[in-house]
Enzyme design. Structure first.
Site, short mmCIF file in Angstrom:
data_model
loop_
_atom_site.label_atom_id
_atom_site.label_comp_id
_atom_site.label_asym_id
_atom_site.label_seq_id
_atom_site.Cartn_x
_atom_site.Cartn_y
_atom_site.Cartn_z
N GLY A 39 0.84 -1.19 0.00
CA GLY A 39 0.00 0.00 0.00
C GLY A 39 0.87 1.24 0.00
O GLY A 39 2.07 1.17 -0.27
N VAL A 44 3.96 -5.86 2.81
CA VAL A 44 3.91 -7.02 3.71
C VAL A 44 4.35 -8.24 2.90
O VAL A 44 3.85 -8.49 1.80
CB VAL A 44 2.51 -7.23 4.32
CG1 VAL A 44 2.50 -8.46 5.22
CG2 VAL A 44 2.08 -5.99 5.10
N ASP A 148 -7.86 2.28 10.04
CA ASP A 148 -7.93 1.62 8.73
C ASP A 148 -8.74 0.33 8.83
O ASP A 148 -8.33 -0.71 8.33
CB ASP A 148 -6.52 1.34 8.21
CG ASP A 148 -6.50 0.98 6.73
OD1 ASP A 148 -7.50 1.28 6.03
OD2 ASP A 148 -5.51 0.40 6.26
#
Length: 161
Positions: A39, A44, A148
């Site tokens: 993102g 990740v 988020d």
């Protein structure tokens, strides 16, 4: 090359902090196996801990330009905040470090996120969302806000959400 995009399988990410190649070792210990997600602020990866033999997730801070001191401190604070939380619906974190960019390791969750399983029958939806609400209650009791919460950030595992 700011603003260029790079595609990798299912992910398209802004270039700035380059993606790590499979086989790259972070901090002499974590061997990158695959990109799990990317993102605007992090990448990740699924990694193999060569010291313990465990499969983990590694979250790495990214920015389009150089990481500021405040951004690094924010990422580090995220790790230490998560480290203090103990809840079955909150991911466990293990190790923090800097190797080119700040990173931390966490448990590798299996299962699909809610975007892959929606829509759910109402009973399944309730049983999925209750642990999420419980985890949010823990955060709020400590005066923390997630910022988020989304279907893509909730994973349905064999142990619940």
């Amino acid at each position: 090359m700011s603003g260029e995009r790079q595609s990798t399988d299912a992910f398209e990410v802004q270039l700035g902090t380059p993606l790590l190649d499979e086989g790259t070792t972070i901090a002499g210990r974590y061997r990158v196996e695959a990109l799990l997600g990317a993102g605007g602020t992090s990448q990740v990866y699924r990694v193999h801990d060569v010291s313990s033999g465990e499969e983990l997730a590694l979250k790495r801070a990214v920015r389009r330009g150089p990481l500021t001191v405040a951004q690094r401190q924010s990422f580090e604070r995220e790790f230490y905040t998560l480290r203090q939380l103990a809840h079955p619906a909150i991911v466990a974190v293990y190790d923090y470090g800097i190797d080119g960019a700040p990173f931390y390791t966490m448990e590798l969750l299996t299962g699909d996120d809610l975007t892959a399983t929606a829509p759910l029958p109402w009973r399944a939806a309730v049983s999925t969302i209750l642990p999420v609400l419980s985890a949010l209650a823990v955060l709020h009791s400590r005066r923390l806000i997630h910022r988020d919460v989304s279907a893509s950030n909730v994973r349905r595992t064999g142990a619940g959400s």
